[in-house]
Design an enzyme around this catalytic site. Structure first.
Site, PDB file in Angstrom:
ATOM      1  N   SER A  90       0.827  -1.212   0.000  1.00 19.88           N
ATOM      2  CA  SER A  90       0.000   0.000   0.000  1.00 19.88           C
ATOM      3  C   SER A  90       0.853   1.250   0.000  1.00 19.88           C
ATOM      4  O   SER A  90       0.352   2.332  -0.254  1.00 19.88           O
ATOM      5  CB  SER A  90      -0.848   0.074   1.271  1.00 19.88           C
ATOM      6  OG  SER A  90      -1.333  -1.152   1.641  1.00 19.88           O
TER       7      SER A  90
ATOM      8  N   ASN B 235      -2.923   6.058  -1.243  1.00 18.60           N
ATOM      9  CA  ASN B 235      -2.840   6.230   0.211  1.00 18.60           C
ATOM     10  C   ASN B 235      -2.278   7.573   0.638  1.00 18.60           C
ATOM     11  O   ASN B 235      -2.441   7.974   1.788  1.00 18.60           O
ATOM     12  CB  ASN B 235      -2.082   5.061   0.823  1.00 18.60           C
ATOM     13  CG  ASN B 235      -2.994   3.854   0.830  1.00 18.60           C
ATOM     14  OD1 ASN B 235      -4.175   3.977   1.153  1.00 18.60           O
ATOM     15  ND2 ASN B 235      -2.478   2.716   0.422  1.00 18.60           N
TER      16      ASN B 235
ATOM     17  N   HIS C  23      -0.760  -2.616  -7.067  1.00 20.70           N
ATOM     18  CA  HIS C  23      -1.551  -2.366  -5.869  1.00 20.70           C
ATOM     19  C   HIS C  23      -3.034  -2.486  -6.177  1.00 20.70           C
ATOM     20  O   HIS C  23      -3.625  -1.595  -6.799  1.00 20.70           O
ATOM     21  CB  HIS C  23      -1.197  -0.965  -5.326  1.00 20.70           C
ATOM     22  CG  HIS C  23      -1.874  -0.631  -4.049  1.00 20.70           C
ATOM     23  ND1 HIS C  23      -2.157   0.658  -3.668  1.00 20.70           N
ATOM     24  CD2 HIS C  23      -2.335  -1.424  -3.041  1.00 20.70           C
ATOM     25  CE1 HIS C  23      -2.757   0.645  -2.495  1.00 20.70           C
ATOM     26  NE2 HIS C  23      -2.880  -0.601  -2.098  1.00 20.70           N
TER      27      HIS C  23
ATOM     28  N   GLU D 227      -3.302   0.253  -9.044  1.00 19.41           N
ATOM     29  CA  GLU D 227      -2.284   1.303  -9.080  1.00 19.41           C
ATOM     30  C   GLU D 227      -0.957   0.614  -9.421  1.00 19.41           C
ATOM     31  O   GLU D 227      -0.550  -0.315  -8.714  1.00 19.41           O
ATOM     32  CB  GLU D 227      -2.230   1.931  -7.675  1.00 19.41           C
ATOM     33  CG  GLU D 227      -1.618   3.279  -7.588  1.00 19.41           C
ATOM     34  CD  GLU D 227      -1.692   3.847  -6.150  1.00 19.41           C
ATOM     35  OE1 GLU D 227      -1.723   3.081  -5.166  1.00 19.41           O
ATOM     36  OE2 GLU D 227      -1.710   5.071  -6.033  1.00 19.41           O
TER      37      GLU D 227
HETATM   38  N1  CAA Z   1     -15.402  -9.634  -1.682  1.00 22.83           N
HETATM   39  C1  CAA Z   1     -16.017  -9.770  -2.877  1.00 22.83           C
HETATM   40  N2  CAA Z   1     -17.151  -9.108  -3.197  1.00 22.83           N
HETATM   41  C2  CAA Z   1     -17.676  -8.302  -2.271  1.00 22.83           C
HETATM   42  C3  CAA Z   1     -17.105  -8.112  -0.998  1.00 22.83           C
HETATM   43  C4  CAA Z   1     -15.905  -8.830  -0.724  1.00 22.83           C
HETATM   44  N3  CAA Z   1     -15.266  -8.692   0.449  1.00 22.83           N
HETATM   45  N4  CAA Z   1     -17.856  -7.253  -0.303  1.00 22.83           N
HETATM   46  C5  CAA Z   1     -18.873  -6.892  -1.109  1.00 22.83           C
HETATM   47  N5  CAA Z   1     -18.751  -7.511  -2.294  1.00 22.83           N
HETATM   48  C6  CAA Z   1     -19.625  -7.373  -3.455  1.00 22.83           C
HETATM   49  C7  CAA Z   1     -21.010  -7.875  -3.177  1.00 22.83           C
HETATM   50  O1  CAA Z   1     -21.125  -9.253  -3.469  1.00 22.83           O
HETATM   51  C8  CAA Z   1     -21.853  -7.038  -4.109  1.00 22.83           C
HETATM   52  O2  CAA Z   1     -21.800  -7.542  -5.422  1.00 22.83           O
HETATM   53  P1  CAA Z   1     -23.142  -7.510  -6.332  1.00 22.83           P
HETATM   54  O3  CAA Z   1     -23.780  -6.174  -6.138  1.00 22.83           O
HETATM   55  O4  CAA Z   1     -22.595  -7.714  -7.714  1.00 22.83           O
HETATM   56  O5  CAA Z   1     -23.949  -8.623  -5.832  1.00 22.83           O
HETATM   57  C9  CAA Z   1     -21.115  -5.705  -4.176  1.00 22.83           C
HETATM   58  O6  CAA Z   1     -19.782  -5.968  -3.726  1.00 22.83           O
HETATM   59  C10 CAA Z   1     -21.782  -4.679  -3.317  1.00 22.83           C
HETATM   60  O7  CAA Z   1     -21.861  -5.218  -2.016  1.00 22.83           O
HETATM   61  P2  CAA Z   1     -22.992  -4.870  -0.979  1.00 22.83           P
HETATM   62  O8  CAA Z   1     -24.267  -4.561  -1.715  1.00 22.83           O
HETATM   63  O9  CAA Z   1     -23.019  -5.920   0.064  1.00 22.83           O
HETATM   64  O10 CAA Z   1     -22.456  -3.606  -0.206  1.00 22.83           O
HETATM   65  P3  CAA Z   1     -22.041  -2.193  -0.729  1.00 22.83           P
HETATM   66  O11 CAA Z   1     -22.916  -1.713  -1.827  1.00 22.83           O
HETATM   67  O12 CAA Z   1     -21.889  -1.390   0.505  1.00 22.83           O
HETATM   68  O13 CAA Z   1     -20.591  -2.416  -1.363  1.00 22.83           O
HETATM   69  C11 CAA Z   1     -18.274  -2.269  -1.078  1.00 22.83           C
HETATM   70  C12 CAA Z   1     -19.540  -2.967  -0.628  1.00 22.83           C
HETATM   71  C13 CAA Z   1     -17.992  -2.570  -2.548  1.00 22.83           C
HETATM   72  C14 CAA Z   1     -17.144  -2.835  -0.223  1.00 22.83           C
HETATM   73  C15 CAA Z   1     -18.477  -0.714  -0.885  1.00 22.83           C
HETATM   74  O14 CAA Z   1     -18.873  -0.452   0.422  1.00 22.83           O
HETATM   75  C16 CAA Z   1     -17.247   0.086  -1.184  1.00 22.83           C
HETATM   76  O15 CAA Z   1     -16.932   0.375  -2.323  1.00 22.83           O
HETATM   77  N6  CAA Z   1     -16.526   0.471  -0.125  1.00 22.83           N
HETATM   78  C17 CAA Z   1     -15.275   1.242  -0.248  1.00 22.83           C
HETATM   79  C18 CAA Z   1     -14.175   0.294  -0.603  1.00 22.83           C
HETATM   80  C19 CAA Z   1     -12.864   0.976  -0.672  1.00 22.83           C
HETATM   81  O16 CAA Z   1     -12.715   2.189  -0.497  1.00 22.83           O
HETATM   82  N7  CAA Z   1     -11.850   0.181  -0.935  1.00 22.83           N
HETATM   83  C20 CAA Z   1     -10.503   0.663  -0.984  1.00 22.83           C
HETATM   84  C21 CAA Z   1      -9.898   0.424   0.348  1.00 22.83           C
HETATM   85  S1  CAA Z   1      -8.265   0.979   0.382  1.00 22.83           S
HETATM   86  C22 CAA Z   1      -7.405  -0.303  -0.232  1.00 22.83           C
HETATM   87  O17 CAA Z   1      -7.858  -1.345  -0.498  1.00 22.83           O
HETATM   88  C23 CAA Z   1      -5.995  -0.085  -0.469  1.00 22.83           C
HETATM   89  C24 CAA Z   1      -5.114   0.311   0.588  1.00 22.83           C
HETATM   90  O18 CAA Z   1      -3.942   0.379   0.261  1.00 22.83           O
HETATM   91  C25 CAA Z   1      -5.445   0.616   1.988  1.00 22.83           C
END
Ligand code: CAA
Length: 273
Positions: free
Chosen positions: A105, A176, A126, A138
């Protein structure tokens, strides 16, 4: 994240060796992939046959000595000493032409490349969490990363249906450098008593249309990972604006690491901290 990366590669027909620190964790990784594929079947997006094909492309491997691979993607805990050891190991145990990528990250790709015999083949790849859902990859070029390595990894990301973005190797890259100071500021607002956990998250969800509030997202990323990234920004830029919030440090010291440990800013048994 390693399981998610293995899943998206296998879904595109790549042969994947999945390794972790012990067999139990490898098994847990495979079970996580199987569970996500089951959900895809339930939702009518996949057949049982396709699920079987994807799982057949993933070979769980407890040892990775002298493996014949074109690409290794390291997705270990965000600790420099650990990643340096892994890059030394991968350099010695993969073919000379193999690309060595890190899902880090924030840790410097240039530094990881420097402990190998082939920094031109070392690159950052990433992915974002959850890997099967998030479109971004990324791609971080270390100072010595070659155009050929960059091109191969960009093409691979495109083939996975992701959108690659090229970034130079400076602390926190782009994702990040922008995300973590926002999360750290939200933690400061909580620490200073400006608002509650729920209020801070609601402001950012409903006011800025973020899918998750910053404190929910911090729990999802892992508070230890958030702290590690803030420390990389703080050390790398030497600028006090990146100092990690004392409350974040305290939660990590308490073992409150977010969703994965059952408690962070939220209690995953139900109640808010
Ligand atoms: N694995 C796989 N699929 C997942 C999942 C997981 N852990 N969690 C949710 N999903 C899928 C669901 O199956 C659903 O798919 P469909 O709509 O096609 O059925 C879809 O994602 C949406 O899920 P939900 O309806 O349950 O919930 P939601 O609409 O709140 O979406 C989310 C969940 C996609 C996680 C959304 O909340 C989101 O985009 N959150 C922000 C995520 C983010 O910012 N990620 C970056 C983090 S930083 C990082 O990763 C890097 C770093 O270096 C720190």
């Amino acid at each position: 994240m390693g399981g998610g990366i293995a899943q998206v590669l296998a879904a595109q027909g790549h042969e994947v060796l999945l390794n972790d620190v012990d067999e139990a964790r490898i098994r847990a990784g495979i079970e996580g992939i199987a569970k996500r594929l089951d959900r895809d079947i339930e939702k009518g997006r996949m057949t049982a046959e396709q699920r079987g094909e994807i799982l057949a492309h993933i070979d769980p491997r407890a040892h990775l000595h002298d493996v014949d691979v074109q690409l290794a993607i390291e997705a270990a805990t965000e600790r420099l000493d650990l990643k340096l050891d892994l890059f030394r190991f991968l350099d010695a145990n993969t073919p000379p032409e193999a690309i060595l990528a890190s899902n880090t990250s924030s840790i410097s790709i240039t530094v990881l490349g420097q402990v190998t015999s082939k920094p031109a083949n070392v690159i950052g790849m990433h992915f974002m969490n959850p890997v099967p859902v998030m479109k971004l990859v990324e791609i971080i070029r270390g100072i010595a990363t070659s155009d050929a390595t960059f091109g191969a990894v960009r093409d691979l990301a495109l083939g996975l249906g992701k959108t690659p973005v090229e970034v130079r190797d400076f602390p926190g890259f782009i994702s990040n450098r922008v995300l973590l100071p926002m999360i750290n500021e939200a933690i400061y607002a909580l620490y200073e008593g400006v608002a509650s956990v729920e209020a801070i998250d609601t402001v950012m969800k409903l006011g800025m249309n973020h899918p998750m509030g910053p404190l929910t997202l911090a729990d999802f990323i892992g508070l230890d990972t958030c702290l590690a990234i803030m420390n990389v920004l703080y050390d790398g830029f030497g600028d006090s604006k990146y100092r990690p919030c004392p409350l974040l440090k305290q939660y990590v010291a308490a073992g409150w690491l977010g969703k994965k440990s059952g408690r962070g800013f939220y209690d995953y048994a139900g109640a808010t901290t």
